[in-house]
Design an enzyme around this catalytic site. Structure first.
Site, mmCIF file in Angstrom:
data_model
loop_
_atom_site.group_PDB
_atom_site.id
_atom_site.type_symbol
_atom_site.label_atom_id
_atom_site.label_comp_id
_atom_site.label_asym_id
_atom_site.label_seq_id
_atom_site.Cartn_x
_atom_site.Cartn_y
_atom_site.Cartn_z
ATOM 1 N N HIS A 2 0.833 -1.204 0.000
ATOM 2 C CA HIS A 2 0.000 0.000 0.000
ATOM 3 C C HIS A 2 0.874 1.264 0.000
ATOM 4 O O HIS A 2 0.574 2.239 -0.694
ATOM 5 C CB HIS A 2 -0.898 0.031 1.235
ATOM 6 C CG HIS A 2 -1.866 -1.107 1.338
ATOM 7 N ND1 HIS A 2 -1.780 -2.066 2.312
ATOM 8 C CD2 HIS A 2 -2.953 -1.441 0.596
ATOM 9 C CE1 HIS A 2 -2.778 -2.940 2.180
ATOM 10 N NE2 HIS A 2 -3.496 -2.591 1.135
ATOM 11 N N GLY B 271 -2.598 -1.916 -7.393
ATOM 12 C CA GLY B 271 -1.479 -2.848 -7.443
ATOM 13 C C GLY B 271 -1.705 -3.969 -8.449
ATOM 14 O O GLY B 271 -2.829 -4.453 -8.607
ATOM 15 N N GLN C 291 -8.406 -7.283 -11.047
ATOM 16 C CA GLN C 291 -9.117 -6.101 -10.543
ATOM 17 C C GLN C 291 -8.709 -4.855 -11.331
ATOM 18 O O GLN C 291 -9.551 -4.025 -11.694
ATOM 19 C CB GLN C 291 -8.787 -5.913 -9.066
ATOM 20 C CG GLN C 291 -9.229 -4.589 -8.482
ATOM 21 C CD GLN C 291 -9.063 -4.551 -6.983
ATOM 22 O OE1 GLN C 291 -9.869 -5.098 -6.249
ATOM 23 N NE2 GLN C 291 -8.000 -3.913 -6.510
ATOM 24 N N ARG D 183 -3.853 -10.037 4.419
ATOM 25 C CA ARG D 183 -4.254 -11.340 4.951
ATOM 26 C C ARG D 183 -3.073 -12.107 5.560
ATOM 27 O O ARG D 183 -3.298 -13.050 6.320
ATOM 28 C CB ARG D 183 -4.886 -12.190 3.852
ATOM 29 C CG ARG D 183 -6.218 -11.631 3.358
ATOM 30 C CD ARG D 183 -6.670 -12.402 2.131
ATOM 31 N NE ARG D 183 -7.776 -11.740 1.454
ATOM 32 C CZ ARG D 183 -9.054 -12.027 1.643
ATOM 33 N NH1 ARG D 183 -9.398 -12.967 2.483
ATOM 34 N NH2 ARG D 183 -9.986 -11.373 0.970
HETATM 35 P P1 AMP Z 1 -6.422 -4.001 -0.550
HETATM 36 O O1 AMP Z 1 -6.298 -3.160 0.681
HETATM 37 O O2 AMP Z 1 -5.934 -5.398 -0.381
HETATM 38 O O3 AMP Z 1 -7.790 -3.911 -1.171
HETATM 39 O O4 AMP Z 1 -5.426 -3.368 -1.612
HETATM 40 C C1 AMP Z 1 -5.481 -2.009 -1.955
HETATM 41 C C2 AMP Z 1 -4.586 -1.775 -3.128
HETATM 42 O O5 AMP Z 1 -3.256 -2.161 -2.787
HETATM 43 C C3 AMP Z 1 -4.978 -2.625 -4.352
HETATM 44 O O6 AMP Z 1 -4.798 -1.836 -5.515
HETATM 45 C C4 AMP Z 1 -3.993 -3.755 -4.303
HETATM 46 O O7 AMP Z 1 -3.734 -4.336 -5.555
HETATM 47 C C5 AMP Z 1 -2.758 -3.053 -3.762
HETATM 48 N N1 AMP Z 1 -1.840 -4.024 -3.154
HETATM 49 C C6 AMP Z 1 -2.114 -4.908 -2.171
HETATM 50 N N2 AMP Z 1 -1.036 -5.672 -1.910
HETATM 51 C C7 AMP Z 1 -0.057 -5.269 -2.749
HETATM 52 C C8 AMP Z 1 1.295 -5.661 -2.984
HETATM 53 N N3 AMP Z 1 1.869 -6.638 -2.305
HETATM 54 N N4 AMP Z 1 1.991 -5.008 -3.947
HETATM 55 C C9 AMP Z 1 1.418 -4.021 -4.666
HETATM 56 N N5 AMP Z 1 0.159 -3.591 -4.499
HETATM 57 C C10 AMP Z 1 -0.581 -4.201 -3.546
#
Ligand code: AMP
Length: 278
Positions: free
Chosen positions: A37, A148, A154, A188
């Site tokens: 993030h 990401g 997505q 997670r």
């Molecule tokens: P989330 O909080 O899991 O919904 O993720 C929010 C954003 O962070 C989304 O665009 C994800 O793809 C991105 N994201 C989550 N984990 C990673 C990671 N390890 N590397 C790059 N982007 C990430």
């Protein structure tokens, strides 16, 4: 760093900034923030004058109630992480704020990319994603928004929605941020035991194996070998391994860019990853 919890307060701040000619970069998240993030936040800071991060665990994108309930929440720590990253604003709305009574969702035809892979495993998931990100884009009207590659499908769904709904926002994608071990960072991961976290590197090993062997084996044999490797691994439950083009269509010839997409469960935690194979 400013903290807003209602669209009204957030929008009055943003309109003031926009009237001064400032551009808005928006990073939507579900919180429990990690370095993945933070990379999105840093990208936004580079590209935009004002960086806004949202933290909202969107119930409509969870198709299993227990998964929603188990999703990690860490508001105070998240605020500290965002402050340390020089984020300007965080938006933390309630479910009622995002979906007030009578709120009408704009349905978007995603041309079928919502029903493969993640969409097949989690029916309705992308309808929820499109609903919440669409709602935020309507209200926030950002110049840039950062996603990401970890959630590669997505990203494709969001780009499609932006094109179809003619939002003016520029979608910027950021590479997957990994632990030193290769494990993709994920909110997670905090639910894994120390041992589970070590075992989880198997996903990365398999994707790297696919990268080495896909050029000679091709799609079907690579998939079969990985399925076998997971069959032999007692810790994991493989949900799917797919090899598709960057546009999420079937691979038609070996010159096409091919990406491996893998989802597997360990200790009841669903982990998602992908890697470009050629
Ligand atoms: P989330 O909080 O899991 O919904 O993720 C929010 C954003 O962070 C989304 O665009 C994800 O793809 C991105 N994201 C989550 N984990 C990673 C990671 N390890 N590397 C790059 N982007 C990430």
């Amino acid at each position: 760093m400013l903290v807003y919890r209602t669209f009204e307060d957030l929008k009055s701040y943003l309109s003031n900034q926009v009237s001064k000619g400032r551009s808005i970069g928006f990073v939507p998240t579900m919180g429990a923030l990690h370095n993945g993030h933070v990379t999105l936040i840093k990208e936004s800071i580079k590209k935009s004058d004002i960086t806004l991060c949202s933290i909202f665990v969107n119930p409509t994108q969870f198709n299993v109630q227990a998964d929603l309930e188990k999703y990690p929440r860490a508001e105070e720590e998240d605020i500290d992480v965002l402050k340390a990253s020089n984020c300007n604003v965080v938006f933390i709305p309630t479910v009622e704020e995002v979906y007030p009574e009578g709120y009408k969702t704009t349905v978007v035809d995603l041309d079928g990319i919502e029903s493969i892979m993640e969409g097949k495993q989690r029916p309705g998931h992308f309808d929820g994603v499109v609903q919440v990100v669409g709602r935020f884009f309507e209200e926030i009207d950002p110049d840039y928004s950062f996603f990401g590659e970890k959630d590669f499908q997505q990203l494709a769904v969001i780009r499609k929605m932006v094109a179809k709904r003619r939002f003016k926002v520029n979608i910027v994608s950021c590479p997957i941020v990994r632990e030193e071990s290769g494990l993709a960072m994920s909110s997670r991961n905090v639910r894994l035991s120390e041992r589970g976290r070590k075992e989880a590197v198997f996903i990365w090993d398999q994707l790297q194996w696919a990268k080495e062997n896909y050029p000679s084996l091709g799609v079907a044999k690579t998939i079969l070998q990985i399925q076998k490797a997971f069959d032999d691994n007692e810790h994991f439950n493989l949900e799917y391994i797919e090899i598709m083009s960057e546009e999420l269509s079937e691979i038609e010839n070996e010159n096409q860019k091919a990406r491996g997409f893998l989802v597997a469960e360990i200790e009841g935690v669903r982990l998602i990853d992908n890697l470009l194979l050629n």
